[in-house]
Design a protein around this motif. Sequence first.
Motif, PDB file in Angstrom:
ATOM      1  N   GLU A 143       0.973  -1.172  -0.112  1.00 16.57           N
ATOM      2  CA  GLU A 143      -0.118   0.152  -0.006  1.00 16.57           C
ATOM      3  C   GLU A 143       1.124   1.264  -0.099  1.00 16.57           C
ATOM      4  OE1 GLU A 143      -2.565  -0.296   3.635  1.00 16.57           O
ATOM      5  OE2 GLU A 143      -4.030  -1.581   2.245  1.00 16.57           O
ATOM      6  N   ALA A 144       2.069   1.250   0.796  1.00 22.47           N
ATOM      7  CA  ALA A 144       2.972   2.373   0.656  1.00 22.47           C
ATOM      8  C   ALA A 144       3.457   2.582  -0.584  1.00 22.47           C
ATOM      9  CB  ALA A 144       3.933   2.097   1.868  1.00 22.47           C
ATOM     10  N   ALA A 145       3.833   1.556  -1.270  1.00 13.40           N
ATOM     11  CA  ALA A 145       4.420   1.343  -2.720  1.00 13.40           C
ATOM     12  C   ALA A 145       3.516   2.283  -3.518  1.00 13.40           C
ATOM     13  CB  ALA A 145       4.957   0.208  -3.154  1.00 13.40           C
ATOM     14  N   GLN A 146       2.398   1.786  -3.567  1.00 12.98           N
ATOM     15  CA  GLN A 146       1.095   2.270  -4.349  1.00 12.98           C
ATOM     16  C   GLN A 146       1.008   3.882  -3.822  1.00 12.98           C
ATOM     17  OE1 GLN A 146       0.278   1.124  -7.089  1.00 12.98           O
ATOM     18  NE2 GLN A 146       0.785  -0.958  -6.971  1.00 12.98           N
ATOM     19  N   LYS A 147       0.974   4.164  -2.863  1.00 15.20           N
ATOM     20  CA  LYS A 147       0.789   5.454  -2.339  1.00 15.20           C
ATOM     21  C   LYS A 147       1.769   6.529  -2.898  1.00 15.20           C
ATOM     22  CE  LYS A 147      -0.157   8.428   1.528  1.00 15.20           C
ATOM     23  NZ  LYS A 147      -0.281   8.431   3.105  1.00 15.20           N
ATOM     24  N   ILE A 148       3.240   5.971  -2.679  1.00 21.95           N
ATOM     25  CA  ILE A 148       4.186   6.912  -3.337  1.00 21.95           C
ATOM     26  C   ILE A 148       4.104   7.001  -4.671  1.00 21.95           C
ATOM     27  CG2 ILE A 148       6.773   6.589  -3.593  1.00 21.95           C
ATOM     28  CD1 ILE A 148       6.784   5.415  -0.742  1.00 21.95           C
ATOM     29  N   GLN A 169       1.859   9.516  -5.674  1.00 19.02           N
ATOM     30  CA  GLN A 169       2.233  10.796  -5.441  1.00 19.02           C
ATOM     31  C   GLN A 169       3.224  11.535  -6.355  1.00 19.02           C
ATOM     32  OE1 GLN A 169       4.097  10.971  -1.552  1.00 19.02           O
ATOM     33  NE2 GLN A 169       4.758  12.953  -1.749  1.00 19.02           N
ATOM     34  N   LEU A 170       4.032  10.569  -6.925  1.00 14.19           N
ATOM     35  CA  LEU A 170       5.026  10.842  -7.714  1.00 14.19           C
ATOM     36  C   LEU A 170       4.378  11.132  -9.518  1.00 14.19           C
ATOM     37  CD1 LEU A 170       8.062   8.263  -7.024  1.00 14.19           C
ATOM     38  CD2 LEU A 170       7.967  10.616  -6.704  1.00 14.19           C
ATOM     39  N   LYS A 171       3.557  10.106  -9.728  1.00 12.89           N
ATOM     40  CA  LYS A 171       2.686  10.245 -11.025  1.00 12.89           C
ATOM     41  C   LYS A 171       2.275  11.801 -11.005  1.00 12.89           C
ATOM     42  CE  LYS A 171       1.829   5.528 -11.919  1.00 12.89           C
ATOM     43  NZ  LYS A 171       0.997   4.397 -11.728  1.00 12.89           N
ATOM     44  N   GLU A 172       1.558  12.195  -9.788  1.00 16.16           N
ATOM     45  CA  GLU A 172       1.054  13.378  -9.771  1.00 16.16           C
ATOM     46  C   GLU A 172       1.761  14.646 -10.086  1.00 16.16           C
ATOM     47  OE1 GLU A 172      -0.809  13.535  -6.196  1.00 16.16           O
ATOM     48  OE2 GLU A 172      -2.527  12.545  -6.677  1.00 16.16           O
ATOM     49  N   GLN A 173       3.047  14.238  -9.870  1.00 14.93           N
ATOM     50  CA  GLN A 173       4.146  15.322 -10.127  1.00 14.93           C
ATOM     51  C   GLN A 173       4.774  15.048 -11.711  1.00 14.93           C
ATOM     52  OE1 GLN A 173       4.864  18.102  -8.382  1.00 14.93           O
ATOM     53  NE2 GLN A 173       2.978  17.180  -7.080  1.00 14.93           N
ATOM     54  N   GLY A 174       4.058  14.367 -12.527  1.00 16.01           N
ATOM     55  CA  GLY A 174       4.579  14.123 -13.867  1.00 16.01           C
ATOM     56  C   GLY A 174       5.633  13.065 -13.982  1.00 16.01           C
ATOM     57  N   ILE A 178      15.964   7.952   1.864  1.00 17.02           N
ATOM     58  CA  ILE A 178      15.245   9.515   1.702  1.00 17.02           C
ATOM     59  C   ILE A 178      14.114   9.120   2.629  1.00 17.02           C
ATOM     60  CG2 ILE A 178      16.579   9.809  -0.431  1.00 17.02           C
ATOM     61  CD1 ILE A 178      13.853   9.479  -1.827  1.00 17.02           C
ATOM     62  N   PRO A 179      13.849  10.337   3.218  1.00 20.09           N
ATOM     63  CA  PRO A 179      12.446  10.209   4.071  1.00 20.09           C
ATOM     64  C   PRO A 179      11.419  10.322   2.902  1.00 20.09           C
ATOM     65  CG  PRO A 179      13.965  11.953   4.684  1.00 20.09           C
ATOM     66  CD  PRO A 179      14.578  11.638   3.582  1.00 20.09           C
ATOM     67  N   ILE A 180      10.219   9.593   3.273  1.00 17.00           N
ATOM     68  CA  ILE A 180       9.247   9.504   2.454  1.00 17.00           C
ATOM     69  C   ILE A 180       8.561  11.110   2.300  1.00 17.00           C
ATOM     70  CG2 ILE A 180       6.560   8.815   2.178  1.00 17.00           C
ATOM     71  CD1 ILE A 180       7.633   6.159   3.379  1.00 17.00           C
ATOM     72  N   SER A 181       8.600  11.835   3.423  1.00 18.72           N
ATOM     73  CA  SER A 181       8.117  13.189   3.608  1.00 18.72           C
ATOM     74  C   SER A 181       8.556  14.156   2.366  1.00 18.72           C
ATOM     75  CB  SER A 181       8.334  13.741   4.785  1.00 18.72           C
ATOM     76  OG  SER A 181       9.639  13.947   5.006  1.00 18.72           O
ATOM     77  N   THR A 182      10.127  13.870   1.952  1.00 19.00           N
ATOM     78  CA  THR A 182      10.605  14.630   0.839  1.00 19.00           C
ATOM     79  C   THR A 182      10.858  13.800  -0.338  1.00 19.00           C
ATOM     80  OG1 THR A 182      12.818  13.787   1.509  1.00 19.00           O
ATOM     81  CG2 THR A 182      11.844  15.701   2.647  1.00 19.00           C
ATOM     82  N   ILE A 183      10.032  12.832  -0.677  1.00 21.06           N
ATOM     83  CA  ILE A 183      10.340  12.015  -1.755  1.00 21.06           C
ATOM     84  C   ILE A 183      10.235  12.538  -3.125  1.00 21.06           C
ATOM     85  CG2 ILE A 183       7.934  10.990  -2.160  1.00 21.06           C
ATOM     86  CD1 ILE A 183       9.480   8.333  -2.046  1.00 21.06           C
ATOM     87  N   VAL A 193      13.518  13.026  -5.629  1.00 20.79           N
ATOM     88  CA  VAL A 193      13.372  12.120  -6.696  1.00 20.79           C
ATOM     89  C   VAL A 193      13.436  13.194  -7.994  1.00 20.79           C
ATOM     90  CG1 VAL A 193      11.806  10.769  -8.366  1.00 20.79           C
ATOM     91  CG2 VAL A 193      11.989   9.902  -5.742  1.00 20.79           C
ATOM     92  N   THR A 194      12.647  14.292  -7.842  1.00 14.98           N
ATOM     93  CA  THR A 194      12.827  15.173  -9.117  1.00 14.98           C
ATOM     94  C   THR A 194      14.199  15.730  -9.383  1.00 14.98           C
ATOM     95  OG1 THR A 194      10.677  16.038  -8.801  1.00 14.98           O
ATOM     96  CG2 THR A 194      11.965  17.286 -10.042  1.00 14.98           C
ATOM     97  N   GLN A 195      14.922  16.052  -8.212  1.00 19.54           N
ATOM     98  CA  GLN A 195      16.064  16.645  -8.067  1.00 19.54           C
ATOM     99  C   GLN A 195      17.217  15.420  -8.886  1.00 19.54           C
ATOM    100  OE1 GLN A 195      17.349  19.738  -7.615  1.00 19.54           O
ATOM    101  NE2 GLN A 195      19.197  18.875  -8.908  1.00 19.54           N
TER     102      GLN A 195
END
Length: 536
Positions: free
Chosen positions: A338-343, A346-351, A406-411, A415-417
């Motif tokens: 579930e955590a993997a899918q949630k992450i 979150q990443l998909k929403e950022q393109g 890396i903390p999930i809060s800054t993922i 990842v973008t950087q």
Amino acid sequence: MSETNKVEKKQKEAKQPKANNNNTASKSKTELLGAGVKKEEDFSEWYTNVITRSEMIDYYDISGCYILRPWAFSIWEKIQSFFDSEIKKLGVQNAYFPLLVSEKALNTEKDHISGFSPEVAWVTRSGDSNLAEPVAIRPTSETVMYPSYAKWIRSHRDLPLKLNQWVNVVRWEFKRPVPFLRTREFLWQEGHTAFSSKEEADVEVYQILELYKRVYEELLAVPMVKGMKTENEKFAGGLYTTTIEGFIPTNGRGIQAATSHCLGQNFSKMFNIEYENAEGGKSLAWQNSWGLTTRTIGVMVMVHGDDKGLVLPPKIAPIQVVIIPLTFKDVDSTPVREAAQKIAKQLKEQGIAVHVDDRDNYNPGFKFNHWELKGVPIRMEIGPKDLAKDAVVICRRDNGEKKFDIPISTITTTVTQTLDDIQAALLQKAVNERNNKIKTIKEWAEFVPTLNTNSLVLAPWCNVPACEDAIKKTSGEESKNVAEEEKGFCLTGAAKSLCIPFVDQEHIKIPQITEETKCFKCGAHAQKYTLFGRSY
């Protein structure tokens, strides 16, 4: 069986590693994982293995024709999307012209088509009947499109005319085929434009060339040298040809990456593309043509790939981040999944293009190797211990640096950087490798020995076609015992001009010509510093 078919039969034997194979116990780990052979030891087999095992291409039962699988075609789609968007900003429109061309049209411009004649594929039968007039499959589309241009362009008000098409072409190569680099059918875009003045045509030639450079450097992270082709190497029937040239560090070969041609008025004379000008008189159109092919993919593979497989720049990677949930027997895996899918969400929403590999029938080690082979830029792992720390583990594909948390809060930010860092690092690495292998010389005695260090040569040259012929012939003779043929690529040791580099090059300094500068081959006064090399 022909030599070409023998080579392709051997190439087809390259197989994707299997997760479970009882017959592989005696094989070394290297043979089972990644490319199966080291890039520096057998470049031909390495290339074949990488593009097949990573599921980029598959073989077809017609020699020289290949199936582009989704992993490769999605890269081509990204290139298409970028370039198509940019040329539309220049007022270019897409169109489609027929695949078949009549013999009469093909022969209208004999100087132009003479270079393609041995490669033209002809349709001579329909069912059991011979065609009254054979038709050719387009090797390029000047002779297909320009009769229509002659009908459509009647007045200066009809100009400029800027058309592009995304199509396939067929050139029946008799050299040994190499997927992406030299194939009998390939995909490309070809732009064909017409203007009322040479000045307008000149502007577009360089605009398009810069876009081609951006495709390679911004998307594929492969550095290019911009320049002008010599008279011997320019597009047949054209006025002049500009080019971007790449470099393959492993074997020191140059490779033509894309070209933008000013055709002048040569084709408008042949096809009678004449219009009424603003003064009421008659004028011939000034024309350009320009093209970029799926060769782009092969160049990228050769430049960035390593012994583990592909290394994809993030901007063209079909998947930029793969998330691998680490699950264990007798431990509830639901929270991790579930955590993997949630992450991922979150990443998909950022393109960001992300994929969760939660297959139960493969262990994590197999998954790591699988996605390394396919070149995914970032691998992300999350297990019960990571979840307890509200963190994930990531690993970069480009440099294989040690995994880091890396903390999930800054993922999203991290990842973008990291993706941006990977893109920049790949380009800088390729620039450094290329620049270290461009050697400036001034004497012929240095030429072949420098080429033999897997380098390109920048040398002062007289810009005389006969001298260029002598350079190619003599370098070939002197290289017979050095590089007569490279396995799998059918390359000779002869060198030719790649381009006359423009002075305003990024990353490369082009020396100045002075009154005392002599041609490195014939000793006459030099006109330009020119880039020479063995090439594809």
